[in-house]
Design a protein around this motif. Sequence first.
Motif, short mmCIF file in Angstrom:
data_model
loop_
_atom_site.label_atom_id
_atom_site.label_comp_id
_atom_site.label_asym_id
_atom_site.label_seq_id
_atom_site.Cartn_x
_atom_site.Cartn_y
_atom_site.Cartn_z
N ALA A 154 0.78 -1.25 -0.10
CA ALA A 154 0.16 0.15 0.14
C ALA A 154 0.69 1.19 0.07
CB ALA A 154 -0.82 0.07 1.33
N ASP A 155 0.97 1.92 -1.31
CA ASP A 155 1.82 2.98 -1.33
C ASP A 155 1.40 4.40 -0.71
OD1 ASP A 155 3.96 1.56 -2.62
OD2 ASP A 155 2.83 1.79 -4.63
N SER A 156 2.12 5.02 -0.04
CA SER A 156 1.83 6.44 0.32
C SER A 156 2.76 7.22 0.15
CB SER A 156 1.57 6.23 1.86
OG SER A 156 2.58 5.88 2.73
N GLY A 157 2.51 8.58 0.29
CA GLY A 157 3.52 9.66 -0.01
C GLY A 157 3.07 10.83 -0.31
N LEU A 158 3.76 11.81 -0.87
CA LEU A 158 3.15 13.08 -1.25
C LEU A 158 2.66 13.07 -2.80
CD1 LEU A 158 5.87 15.85 0.10
CD2 LEU A 158 3.70 14.75 1.27
N VAL A 159 1.74 13.70 -3.11
CA VAL A 159 0.92 13.55 -4.28
C VAL A 159 0.78 15.11 -4.91
CG1 VAL A 159 -1.05 13.07 -5.60
CG2 VAL A 159 -0.10 11.62 -3.67
N VAL A 160 1.12 15.10 -6.30
CA VAL A 160 0.86 16.37 -7.04
C VAL A 160 -0.21 16.09 -8.17
CG1 VAL A 160 2.93 17.59 -6.18
CG2 VAL A 160 2.70 16.10 -8.36
N PRO A 161 -0.67 17.23 -8.68
CA PRO A 161 -1.21 16.94 -10.01
C PRO A 161 -0.41 16.67 -11.28
CG PRO A 161 -2.06 19.00 -8.93
CD PRO A 161 -0.86 18.61 -8.35
N SER A 162 -1.14 15.86 -12.06
CA SER A 162 -0.08 15.46 -13.43
C SER A 162 0.29 16.68 -14.23
CB SER A 162 -0.85 14.65 -14.13
OG SER A 162 -1.05 13.35 -13.55
N TYR A 163 -0.56 17.90 -13.89
CA TYR A 163 -0.05 18.98 -14.78
C TYR A 163 1.13 19.69 -14.34
CZ TYR A 163 -2.77 21.66 -11.17
OH TYR A 163 -3.58 21.96 -10.23
N MET A 164 1.46 19.19 -12.98
CA MET A 164 2.89 19.80 -12.53
C MET A 164 3.93 18.80 -13.36
SD MET A 164 1.80 20.61 -8.73
CE MET A 164 3.58 21.23 -8.22
N GLU A 165 4.13 18.85 -14.49
CA GLU A 165 4.98 18.14 -15.13
C GLU A 165 6.30 17.94 -15.02
OE1 GLU A 165 4.46 18.93 -19.34
OE2 GLU A 165 2.27 18.62 -19.63
N ASP A 166 6.90 19.01 -14.51
CA ASP A 166 8.37 19.33 -14.02
C ASP A 166 8.52 18.71 -12.45
OD1 ASP A 166 8.94 20.06 -16.44
OD2 ASP A 166 8.81 22.07 -15.78
N VAL A 167 7.60 18.24 -11.90
CA VAL A 167 7.88 17.84 -10.59
C VAL A 167 7.41 16.41 -10.26
CG1 VAL A 167 6.80 18.08 -8.00
CG2 VAL A 167 7.04 20.29 -9.43
N ASN A 168 8.36 15.73 -10.23
CA ASN A 168 8.50 14.24 -10.30
C ASN A 168 9.00 13.45 -8.90
OD1 ASN A 168 7.04 13.51 -12.91
ND2 ASN A 168 8.90 14.54 -13.52
N ILE A 199 -3.59 12.66 -10.71
CA ILE A 199 -2.50 12.99 -9.89
C ILE A 199 -1.21 11.82 -10.10
CG2 ILE A 199 -3.94 14.10 -8.37
CD1 ILE A 199 -4.05 11.63 -6.49
N LYS A 200 -0.21 12.21 -9.39
CA LYS A 200 0.88 11.05 -9.11
C LYS A 200 1.74 11.33 -7.96
CE LYS A 200 3.75 14.80 -11.55
NZ LYS A 200 4.76 14.96 -12.95
N MET A 201 2.03 10.07 -7.54
CA MET A 201 2.90 10.22 -6.37
C MET A 201 4.36 10.49 -6.72
SD MET A 201 2.75 7.14 -3.33
CE MET A 201 1.10 7.51 -3.34
N LEU A 202 4.83 11.47 -5.95
CA LEU A 202 6.26 11.70 -6.11
C LEU A 202 7.28 10.78 -5.43
CD1 LEU A 202 6.10 15.59 -4.91
CD2 LEU A 202 6.03 14.48 -7.32
N GLU A 203 8.46 10.71 -6.09
CA GLU A 203 9.56 9.92 -5.69
C GLU A 203 10.04 10.38 -4.41
OE1 GLU A 203 12.46 9.63 -8.86
OE2 GLU A 203 11.12 8.74 -10.31
N ASP A 204 10.64 9.36 -3.62
CA ASP A 204 10.93 10.11 -2.48
C ASP A 204 12.57 9.51 -2.15
OD1 ASP A 204 11.33 10.49 0.48
OD2 ASP A 204 10.07 8.91 1.12
N PRO A 205 13.39 9.97 -2.57
CA PRO A 205 14.79 9.57 -2.53
C PRO A 205 15.44 9.19 -1.32
CG PRO A 205 14.52 11.37 -4.14
CD PRO A 205 13.28 11.27 -3.36
N GLN A 206 14.90 9.94 -0.12
CA GLN A 206 15.33 9.66 1.13
C GLN A 206 14.72 8.47 1.95
OE1 GLN A 206 16.26 13.08 3.81
NE2 GLN A 206 16.39 14.55 2.03
N GLY A 207 13.63 8.03 1.27
CA GLY A 207 12.90 6.78 1.85
C GLY A 207 11.96 7.01 3.22
#
Length: 292
Positions: free
Chosen positions: A119-133, A213-221
């Motif tokens: 069950a994934d969780s984290g920060l989410v942004v709208p897909s139109y924020m194309e440069d924020v992944n 929407i899309k879930m952002l990568e979390d490099p620091q885990g």
Amino acid sequence: MKKVVLSMMTALLVMFIVGCSQQDEESSESAEGAEEKPTITLGVTPWTSTVPPTEIAQILLEDMGYTVEQTQADAGSTYIGLSRGDVDVFMDGWFPVHDVYIEKYSDTIEETAVSYEDADSGLVVPSYMEDVNSIEDLKGMEADMNNELYGIEEGASVTQNIDKLIEDYELDMKQVNSSEGGMIAQAMRKMESEDPVVFYGWRPHTMFNKLDIKMLEDPQGIFESATVQVITNKELQEKAPDAYEFLSNWSIPLDDVEEMILKIEEEEIPAKEVAQEWIDNNQDKVDKMLGE
């Protein structure tokens, strides 16, 4: 002849009295057996993911002869209730986020079964924020979002994780807490005008069906893929052994939970009806959980 008739009548009367006495004893024993079934209290947090498994568990426990009650509270209060024995079962424990509660109340509560994994969780942004992944991509654009990051209620342990995330990623943002519905409503208002916005998201949830929407990568885990578990008060095994055994065998697919949430929210089908439909369509899984 009269003596014979009288003897027969006496014998019939004795048989009738004995029969009634046995029936009374059986009824009394049955009533006593019914009284031995305690009331089981299910904790319910204000999250959509909690509803389907709780409703399914209630139906099956009631079929086993238990009286079942639900008590509404935030996560912190639910775990306090579990530790005190005011709540017997919580169907929606999220780990490792809820490890803090298990550590705090380890003398009185336990992890009883895995409901589902991944069950994934984290920060989410709208897909139109194309440069924020990635969460790192939020750095430098905090002012575009009024320096606000939307989260759920303060009583949830994930709020501490989000505060830690803001600090570790050195984001100039403040977490704004509200209910799950309030958080999503705030995010949707921003999305209507395609303004930048970031908020907390998780699966299972209909937000991924309803919103682009899309879930952002979390490099620091900081956020890990969660395992959802059934949590019980340690006295339940002695209090209601067959109920405890059933809950020990509990398992339900994440996709099924998400599908039920969608029916409850979008199609406005009563939660109990959705739960009963799942039971009817998954009798093999139910039988396995009941040990049949």
